[in-house]
Design an enzyme around this catalytic site. Sequence first.
Site, mmCIF file in Angstrom:
data_model
loop_
_atom_site.group_PDB
_atom_site.id
_atom_site.type_symbol
_atom_site.label_atom_id
_atom_site.label_comp_id
_atom_site.label_asym_id
_atom_site.label_seq_id
_atom_site.Cartn_x
_atom_site.Cartn_y
_atom_site.Cartn_z
ATOM 1 N N ASP A 182 0.830 -1.287 0.293
ATOM 2 C CA ASP A 182 0.018 -0.097 -0.314
ATOM 3 C C ASP A 182 0.138 1.163 0.371
ATOM 4 O O ASP A 182 1.779 1.630 0.636
ATOM 5 C CB ASP A 182 -0.575 -0.046 1.675
ATOM 6 C CG ASP A 182 -1.938 0.870 1.312
ATOM 7 O OD1 ASP A 182 -2.479 1.543 2.957
ATOM 8 O OD2 ASP A 182 -2.376 1.650 0.720
ATOM 9 N N CYS A 187 -3.065 5.331 -2.412
ATOM 10 C CA CYS A 187 -5.108 6.551 -2.624
ATOM 11 C C CYS A 187 -4.721 7.712 -3.328
ATOM 12 O O CYS A 187 -5.062 8.904 -2.829
ATOM 13 C CB CYS A 187 -4.947 6.853 -0.921
ATOM 14 S SG CYS A 187 -3.306 7.583 0.131
#
Lengths: 591, 180
Positions: A445, A502
């Site tokens: 991530d 993100c």
Amino acid sequence: MGRAGNFQDKPKKGPGRKARKQKDPVFPSTTKVDDEPKKLSRRQKIRAKKRTLKQEAAKANPSKKMKKMNAKQKVGGDLDSEGEHLFSSDDMEEFTNSIKTDNIEKTQGKTKFALFEKDDSGDEDSGGGGNEDESEEENDDFGVNSEDEMDDQDDDDDEDEEEEDDDKDIEKLSKKIEEKEKKMRAAGDAYLEESAEKIGIQIPSLEEIQQEDEDSPDLPNINARIKDTAFVLADFSKRREEGRSRSEYLAIFLKDLSTYYSYNAFLMEKLLDMFGPTELIEFLEANELPRPVTIRTNTLKTRRKVLATALIARGIDVDVITWSKVGLIVMRTPGNVTLGATPEYLAGQYILQGASSFLPVMALAPKEGEKILDMCAAPGGKSTHIAAIMRNTGMIVCNDLNRDRVKALVGNFHRMGITNAVITSHDGRAFAKLMPRAFDRVLVDAPCSGTGVISKDERVKTSKDVRDVQRCSHIQKELLLAAIDSVHKFDGQNGYVIYSTCSILVEENEAVIEYALKKRNVKIVPTGLDLGKSGYVRYRQHRFHPSMKLCKRVYPHSYNMDGFFVAKLKKLSDGVLKTTEDEENDSISPR
Amino acid sequence: MRPLKNEETVLVFTKLKKYIGSNVRALLERSDGLYCFRLHNGRIYYVKEDIMKFAATLPRDNIVSLGVCFGKITKGGKFLLHITALDFLHPYCQNKIWIKESAEQNFMYGNHVYKSGLSRISENTPKYAGVVVLSSKDIPLGFGVAAKATAECRHADPMDIICFHQADIGEYVRNEEALI
């Protein structure tokens, strides 16, 4: 330390980063002497144009009614139903000038436009006194002396006629006026649109806007102009003004958006490239509002329904998230309850997590007994999710570069009752050397510029530029390659790497995956998610591998979740792929 | 990361015995594998053997935590049990105290349990025995030391302390630094 310890904050001295103090704010000069004409709003400008047209027509053949009305008309800044000034300052200037030159005819001619709004305004205003007070308060711009003079002149005409009316039917008159106002208002909007179509949307030039920026910007005005420009751009060939290029309109659009939403030019340009004008406005609006709070039930300790009942009993309104088995969305918390400090939270029954963070773990689909690596794990929402799915079997290695954030990781893991974890604090890239081919699945991530979570952190709007994005994308590429090296090749069941960020920028998402496809023998496979738009295969000058459409993108304005990107890669074989560049380099070196 | 020395093992097991009695063996030989205790950076970790072997290959300085941290060995040579061990003490613990909802918040802020907050106490709890404190809904809130035996509790004054606070789940929020 102890009793004698000094806990005062010492002011930082020296040339260091911490010693730099913020400068005092510089305010643009707001107080201006109004020698220049007052700035008109869009509505006023359209009206002014119509006025001039009508005046010219009226001048050609003035009707009897008009002449009578002129005689009755009073001076002063009557406000129309909208509360806007009937007189534009341009006209008012000429007005005052004309008074000084004692040209009564001219002034009476100028008052004609007021008739559109209020035919009975002359009747309504009883006596000069009442009107004077109103007009003085509401029209600071206009010279007071001139008004007094005008009133005196008009009074002689009006007094005799009006006094009778006022005495009798004031109520009826006021009702009549209200009705008229309503009709006017209703007709007004339609009328404006019509005139906008006919006259064309007037947008000032780029220089004027830049000039405006130096003075204090008028936000509602800018907002209206943004909508106008988007309107024009939507059907450019028909709605454009003659002689102005599309690039000029776009430049104006960008400038206005940057001012209104406080973005820097770089980011705004990137966003405009990605979304069209109308979608961009939606995206920006969505970034101004926070996303709904979501929590994930810890299946090691409780079940979703049980938790939901318990929370509702505490007064927290929750609802299930349809596309997940563990997600709950919080509608409302009572004031005295903190979601992050309820006994259920402290007992580890749930964790506060954004809804889009469920996606990479759902794509990863870990099975019991596997060895999983989470390269950038802090604060641990995704890692704890993985461990919960594995039911404390197998092993999960959670890593994060930042020692302070690792503490949060440890806290979360212990709180949620996870026993099969090893928590480390390395640079993620080190795993390629430390534990090559050791893991069944890896989740990366990656740290990113955060353009998908602007609603959480406003600083992203102004702090990102080309170098930041390049730096992020460089680190992301390295992390992804290291992740691919840490996982073993596909053995029929395992050998997957999930890459997620993100961010919504293509440089940090598709470009990174494309790089990995070139450097390692991996293949993009479907993520298994039904949410989200597919990744770009072509974007501006980039051309990506056709399988890039299997990746998923999420935007705040389309799914009401934070912006996200998820890609699932399958490792086909170990070893490094040589690109043509590498081969050339090899052939050049004589060794 | 190293296995515990004899003295350290004695320390840890004596402390655990206060809470879970002679069930310490059950902790080490579980149905899903063998577990062991390891010492790392002054803290005692309870971890499955396979995971421990894997972690042993990683550089020592970068390992922050393994499995579950039970507590730490203080500089004075005592073993301090942390709240993080609660999940493992709770199922094996013989003596339990249930407290009323009104007293829950108070306990989670680190205060002792008074008679007025006591809802139930397990039978035959000796004085100064290790107890697990549960809420009225059977959620474990922490552990403590019984200040009075069960029999004494019945006759106690409402403002008497019946359980000394040792650790509570509020520490996850109040005292995160100490857990690492």
